[in-house]
Design a protein around this motif. Structure first.
Motif, mmCIF file in Angstrom:
data_model
loop_
_atom_site.group_PDB
_atom_site.id
_atom_site.type_symbol
_atom_site.label_atom_id
_atom_site.label_comp_id
_atom_site.label_asym_id
_atom_site.label_seq_id
_atom_site.Cartn_x
_atom_site.Cartn_y
_atom_site.Cartn_z
ATOM 1 N N ALA A 8 -42.706 -15.955 -2.495
ATOM 2 C CA ALA A 8 -43.557 -16.391 -1.277
ATOM 3 C C ALA A 8 -44.477 -15.878 -0.753
ATOM 4 N N PHE A 9 -44.399 -14.381 -0.741
ATOM 5 C CA PHE A 9 -45.326 -13.573 -0.086
ATOM 6 C C PHE A 9 -46.613 -13.462 -1.321
ATOM 7 N N SER A 10 -46.015 -13.121 -2.425
ATOM 8 C CA SER A 10 -47.188 -13.069 -3.590
ATOM 9 C C SER A 10 -48.171 -14.183 -3.607
ATOM 10 N N GLN A 11 -47.621 -15.423 -3.360
ATOM 11 C CA GLN A 11 -48.480 -16.769 -3.629
ATOM 12 C C GLN A 11 -49.193 -17.099 -2.312
ATOM 13 N N ILE A 12 -48.966 -16.514 -1.184
ATOM 14 C CA ILE A 12 -49.723 -16.669 -0.055
ATOM 15 C C ILE A 12 -51.008 -16.171 -0.237
ATOM 16 N N LEU A 13 -51.083 -14.996 -0.968
ATOM 17 C CA LEU A 13 -52.465 -14.168 -1.338
ATOM 18 C C LEU A 13 -53.210 -14.560 -2.738
ATOM 19 N N SER A 14 -52.486 -15.796 -3.218
ATOM 20 C CA SER A 14 -53.269 -16.198 -4.495
ATOM 21 C C SER A 14 -54.413 -16.945 -4.124
ATOM 22 N N ASP A 106 -46.828 -28.226 -1.909
ATOM 23 C CA ASP A 106 -47.444 -28.596 -3.298
ATOM 24 C C ASP A 106 -47.626 -27.578 -3.849
ATOM 25 N N HIS A 107 -48.514 -26.672 -3.596
ATOM 26 C CA HIS A 107 -48.853 -25.520 -4.330
ATOM 27 C C HIS A 107 -47.631 -24.736 -4.889
ATOM 28 N N VAL A 108 -46.753 -24.523 -4.079
ATOM 29 C CA VAL A 108 -45.329 -23.806 -4.566
ATOM 30 C C VAL A 108 -44.549 -24.571 -5.768
ATOM 31 N N GLU A 109 -44.826 -25.911 -5.402
ATOM 32 C CA GLU A 109 -43.975 -26.952 -6.438
ATOM 33 C C GLU A 109 -44.591 -26.863 -7.847
ATOM 34 N N ARG A 110 -46.029 -26.896 -7.684
ATOM 35 C CA ARG A 110 -46.770 -26.975 -8.922
ATOM 36 C C ARG A 110 -46.669 -25.911 -9.550
ATOM 37 N N GLU A 111 -46.726 -24.441 -8.945
ATOM 38 C CA GLU A 111 -46.687 -23.421 -9.573
ATOM 39 C C GLU A 111 -45.257 -22.877 -10.411
ATOM 40 N N HIS A 112 -44.418 -23.261 -9.448
ATOM 41 C CA HIS A 112 -42.862 -22.534 -9.778
ATOM 42 C C HIS A 112 -41.976 -23.711 -10.314
ATOM 43 N N TYR A 113 -42.208 -24.893 -10.056
ATOM 44 C CA TYR A 113 -41.290 -26.105 -10.413
ATOM 45 C C TYR A 113 -42.262 -27.209 -11.010
ATOM 46 N N PRO A 114 -43.081 -26.790 -12.079
ATOM 47 C CA PRO A 114 -43.758 -28.002 -12.831
ATOM 48 C C PRO A 114 -43.185 -29.062 -13.438
ATOM 49 N N ALA A 115 -41.682 -28.555 -13.856
ATOM 50 C CA ALA A 115 -41.057 -29.588 -14.759
ATOM 51 C C ALA A 115 -40.232 -30.606 -13.767
ATOM 52 N N GLU A 116 -40.043 -30.435 -12.326
ATOM 53 C CA GLU A 116 -39.356 -31.071 -11.721
ATOM 54 C C GLU A 116 -40.005 -31.899 -10.650
ATOM 55 N N MET A 221 -43.082 -21.482 4.955
ATOM 56 C CA MET A 221 -42.917 -22.789 4.145
ATOM 57 C C MET A 221 -42.741 -22.353 2.850
ATOM 58 N N ALA A 222 -43.411 -21.701 2.098
ATOM 59 C CA ALA A 222 -43.383 -21.189 0.643
ATOM 60 C C ALA A 222 -41.945 -20.664 0.536
ATOM 61 N N PHE A 223 -41.554 -19.808 1.277
ATOM 62 C CA PHE A 223 -39.868 -19.221 1.171
ATOM 63 C C PHE A 223 -38.961 -20.342 1.306
ATOM 64 N N MET A 224 -39.028 -21.182 2.141
ATOM 65 C CA MET A 224 -38.098 -22.184 2.188
ATOM 66 C C MET A 224 -38.134 -23.111 1.464
ATOM 67 N N VAL A 225 -39.132 -23.338 0.613
ATOM 68 C CA VAL A 225 -39.420 -24.420 -0.518
ATOM 69 C C VAL A 225 -38.345 -23.739 -1.642
ATOM 70 N N HIS A 226 -38.573 -22.371 -1.989
ATOM 71 C CA HIS A 226 -37.725 -21.857 -2.884
ATOM 72 C C HIS A 226 -36.230 -21.854 -2.608
ATOM 73 N N MET A 227 -35.896 -21.420 -1.127
ATOM 74 C CA MET A 227 -34.509 -21.720 -0.747
ATOM 75 C C MET A 227 -33.824 -23.134 -0.757
#
Length: 250
Positions: A8-14, A106-116, A221-227
């Protein structure tokens, strides 16, 4: 959980998230000024006029406790916007989160869970309602804990624990409601209360860091998407009526 926090932390800086980050910071700064000025005026009123009104309502037996409270409030009012900026930041991030919840998810799901299957965007009214409820509850809890701030750090401990519970609760439910009805998302949060509270401690630590905490809506938000993804994977499977295949409950 640590892996989720690092992602989550690395992605917010992307680069894809930078536009959201700057807009989130701008909205947060505006809300800080508005809410902090409002808090300063409320505390000033209590320190000057509110004490007499409260003593008339509660009786002369409360004179000494009200004197102590008025003294504490006077100090807080004198600090003004600084106090508001520090202690209202969790409430402010709750409001901001409701605006950017779907863009971040949306950004988190597209980058880390593209097949879901991607989540469904929340109605803005629902997201904002959840944010406002959390913000108001946060302010209420903080006002209750305020008199204890100067006593052995008890108030700060109460602030931190309350922040962990409130923000962990809000961000997880926002992430879960992209895939579930609100009632089911809240039930899932209750079933995993210990895990979500622990994750909330991570968000509370993040929001306690000056300047960095302006990015809390994106990180939380990014952290809790992963959780939510991890907890969904642990949930038992069920067999849908009329089917022989087993499908995960998500």
């Amino acid at each position: 959980m640590l892996d989720a926090a690092v992602k989550a932390f690395s992605q917010i800086l992307s680069p894809p998230m930078r536009s959201i980050l700057w807009r989130s910071i701008g909205l947060a700064l505006m809300l800080i000024v508005v809410l902090a000025i409002g808090l300063q005026r409320l505390l000033s009123w209590f320190a000057t006029s509110g004490q007499g009104w409260a003593e008339a309502m509660l009786g002369p037996g409360f004179h000494t406790p009200l004197d102590v409270l008025a003294w504490i409030v006077s100090i807080a009012a004198g600090l003004g916007v600084v106090v508001g900026a520090v202690f209202l930041m969790p409430a402010i991030t709750s409001l901001v989160a409701g605006v950017f919840v779907d863009e971040v998810a949306d950004h988190v799901e597209r980058e880390h869970y593209p097949a879901e299957r991607p989540g469904t965007a929340l109605p803005l009214g629902l997201a904002m309602t959840e944010g406002v409820k959390t913000a108001l509850l946060t302010i209420l809890v903080y006002l209750i804990a305020l008199p204890f701030v100067l006593f052995a750090g008890a108030g700060f401990i109460a602030f931190f624990i309350a922040t962990a519970w409130l923000l962990g609760r809000e961000y997880f439910e926002l992430a879960a409601m992209r895939f579930r009805p609100p009632a089911e998302a809240k039930a899932m949060r209750r079933q995993s209360a210990a895990v979500i509270f622990t994750a909330g401690l991570v968000i509370a630590a993040f929001v306690s860091i000056p300047i960095v905490n302006l990015a809390t809506p994106l990180f939380g938000m990014a952290f809790m998407v992963h959780m939510h993804k991890r907890l969904s994977g642990r949930r038992p499977e069920m067999i849908e009526p009329g089917r022989k295949t087993r499908v995960p409950v998500i």
